[in-house]
Design a protein around this motif. Structure first.
Motif, PDB file in Angstrom:
ATOM      1  N   GLU A 152     -21.885 -11.957  14.692  1.00  0.00           N
ATOM      2  CA  GLU A 152     -21.774 -11.157  13.472  1.00  0.00           C
ATOM      3  C   GLU A 152     -20.329 -10.763  13.146  1.00  0.00           C
ATOM      4  OE1 GLU A 152     -24.369  -7.895  14.262  1.00  0.00           O
ATOM      5  OE2 GLU A 152     -26.207  -9.043  13.874  1.00  0.00           O
ATOM      6  N   LEU A 153     -19.391 -11.099  14.036  1.00  0.00           N
ATOM      7  CA  LEU A 153     -17.991 -10.757  13.786  1.00  0.00           C
ATOM      8  C   LEU A 153     -17.465 -11.543  12.582  1.00  0.00           C
ATOM      9  CD1 LEU A 153     -16.579 -10.747  17.433  1.00  0.00           C
ATOM     10  CD2 LEU A 153     -16.915  -8.759  15.955  1.00  0.00           C
ATOM     11  N   ASN A 154     -16.724 -10.857  11.744  1.00  0.00           N
ATOM     12  CA  ASN A 154     -16.133 -11.489  10.552  1.00  0.00           C
ATOM     13  C   ASN A 154     -14.699 -11.906  10.872  1.00  0.00           C
ATOM     14  OD1 ASN A 154     -15.728 -12.350   7.928  1.00  0.00           O
ATOM     15  ND2 ASN A 154     -15.092 -10.320   7.214  1.00  0.00           N
ATOM     16  N   VAL A 155     -14.462 -13.208  10.869  1.00  0.00           N
ATOM     17  CA  VAL A 155     -13.137 -13.735  11.210  1.00  0.00           C
ATOM     18  C   VAL A 155     -12.354 -13.993   9.924  1.00  0.00           C
ATOM     19  CG1 VAL A 155     -11.853 -15.508  12.435  1.00  0.00           C
ATOM     20  CG2 VAL A 155     -14.124 -14.827  13.255  1.00  0.00           C
ATOM     21  N   TYR A 243     -12.622 -16.626  19.215  1.00  0.00           N
ATOM     22  CA  TYR A 243     -13.034 -17.025  20.565  1.00  0.00           C
ATOM     23  C   TYR A 243     -14.463 -16.548  20.838  1.00  0.00           C
ATOM     24  CZ  TYR A 243     -13.446 -16.821  25.657  1.00  0.00           C
ATOM     25  OH  TYR A 243     -13.903 -16.938  26.948  1.00  0.00           O
ATOM     26  N   SER A 244     -14.746 -15.291  20.530  1.00  0.00           N
ATOM     27  CA  SER A 244     -16.069 -14.728  20.772  1.00  0.00           C
ATOM     28  C   SER A 244     -17.137 -15.489  19.999  1.00  0.00           C
ATOM     29  CB  SER A 244     -16.090 -13.246  20.392  1.00  0.00           C
ATOM     30  OG  SER A 244     -15.145 -12.513  21.140  1.00  0.00           O
ATOM     31  N   ARG A 245     -16.829 -15.839  18.773  1.00  0.00           N
ATOM     32  CA  ARG A 245     -17.780 -16.593  17.951  1.00  0.00           C
ATOM     33  C   ARG A 245     -18.075 -17.952  18.573  1.00  0.00           C
ATOM     34  NH1 ARG A 245     -18.052 -20.396  14.085  1.00  0.00           N
ATOM     35  NH2 ARG A 245     -15.859 -20.930  14.391  1.00  0.00           N
ATOM     36  N   LEU A 249     -21.651 -19.287  20.050  1.00  0.00           N
ATOM     37  CA  LEU A 249     -22.299 -20.494  19.536  1.00  0.00           C
ATOM     38  C   LEU A 249     -22.726 -21.432  20.661  1.00  0.00           C
ATOM     39  CD1 LEU A 249     -20.065 -21.273  16.424  1.00  0.00           C
ATOM     40  CD2 LEU A 249     -22.461 -20.564  16.406  1.00  0.00           C
ATOM     41  N   LEU A 250     -22.094 -21.298  21.811  1.00  0.00           N
ATOM     42  CA  LEU A 250     -22.504 -22.068  22.991  1.00  0.00           C
ATOM     43  C   LEU A 250     -23.706 -21.443  23.682  1.00  0.00           C
ATOM     44  CD1 LEU A 250     -18.987 -22.843  24.539  1.00  0.00           C
ATOM     45  CD2 LEU A 250     -20.457 -24.426  23.272  1.00  0.00           C
TER      46      LEU A 250
END
Length: 298
Positions: A152-155, A243-245, A249-250
């Motif tokens: 949910e983080l907005n990059v 990085y967190s996103r 996704l993995l």
């Protein structure tokens, strides 16, 4: 002395580590994936080394051990001079882990890396029993961000810049800028860039790398850095978010270690929603024959 104690001592002397390969690591991955986030660090450490075993035709100086039939899910991985451990939490797990660690060759010097709080006392007892002098000792906070929150983080990529996975050409800069750089870390950084998740923020006009982070062998976000010329512009948050996103996704939660005295990094992770869920210890024992130097290219 109880009868039960006598029985346990007999069992303990029968604990034998055995070397394993990728299939065994894959089985261990399944064991640890069943209880998340409790075993989030063990799972990601195993995932990293399973990836190494399956993508590299030959791994020099990397040895993974477990007990026959993967008893207790116990594993010990020695990556050159670094040691990583894990064990499912049962009544006798710490005793069995202690017996297993006594079987390692500690005399070349071992860096006990990211030792979760539940294993710290066991590792400490082994080091003390072997009378190994310590070269370094530290305790960090373990920061955790659930996979759902990471997705949910907005990059927001700043204008004039772009995000991309790091290249091998970036490894030397990452290593020299890293606070914990020492002989041997360049090799680890090159290997992680080639085989695992990493993120760099680059200028569009000249492709200069200005901020970055990598996934370390234990699965933690590591080597987070922003060039001095580009600090105080939110670039650290940008690469951590991306990085967190990518890790999420993995299929994984996101973990990071931060020294309690590092207020800037602590504040950044807290602002992004990370929570401290544990502490991790680092211990480095002194080699009996002096520091070992690896041959060129190794």
């Amino acid at each position: 002395m109880s009868k039960g104690f006598h029985i346990w001592r007999i069992v303990a002397r029968m604990v034998f580590l055995q070397k394993v390969g990728s299939q065994d690591l894959e089985h261990l991955l399944k064991l640890y994936s069943c209880d998340q986030p409790k075993y989030c660090t063990e799972l990601q450490c195993l995932d990293n080394f399973f990836g190494l075993y399956t993508t590299r035709s030959h791994l020099k100086h990397v040895e993974a051990y477990t007990l026959p039939h993967q008893e207790l899910g116990l594993f010990v991985i020695v990556d050159r001079y670094q040691m990583f451990v894990g064990c499912l939490d049962t009544e006798n797990s710490n005793d069995i882990l202690e017996q297993a660690l006594h079987q390692l060759d500690w005399w070349g010097g071992i860096q006990c890396s990211t030792i979760r709080n539940r294993y710290a006392a066991v590792v400490g007892r082994v080091v003390q029993a072997k009378r190994l002098p310590l070269k370094f000792e530290m305790e960090n906070n373990l920061y955790f961000l659930p996979r759902k929150a990471a997705l949910e983080l907005n990059v927001d990529v700043p204008s004039g810049f772009y995000l991309e996975a790091l290249s091998q050409q970036d490894a030397h800069l990452v290593d020299t800028a890293w606070e914990w750089s020492h002989s041997g870390t360049l090799f680890f950084i090159e290997r992680q860039i080639a085989t695992s998740t990493c993120v760099g923020l680059y200028r569009e006009d000249n492709q200069e790398l200005v901020a970055w982070c990598i996934r370390s062998q234990d699965g933690f976000l590591a080597a987070l850095q922003v060039k001095n010329s580009h600090q105080r512009r939110g670039f650290g948050a940008v690469v951590v978010k991306e990085y967190s996103r990518r890790v999420a996704l993995l299929g994984y939660d996101v973990t990071a270690e931060v020294c309690p005295s590092n207020k800037a990094s602590s504040g950044l992770f807290q602002k992004l929603g990370f929570k401290v869920i544990d502490q991790c210890s680092w211990l480095i024992t002194v080699p009996a024959q002096g520091d070992f130097t690896w041959p060129d290219g190794e």
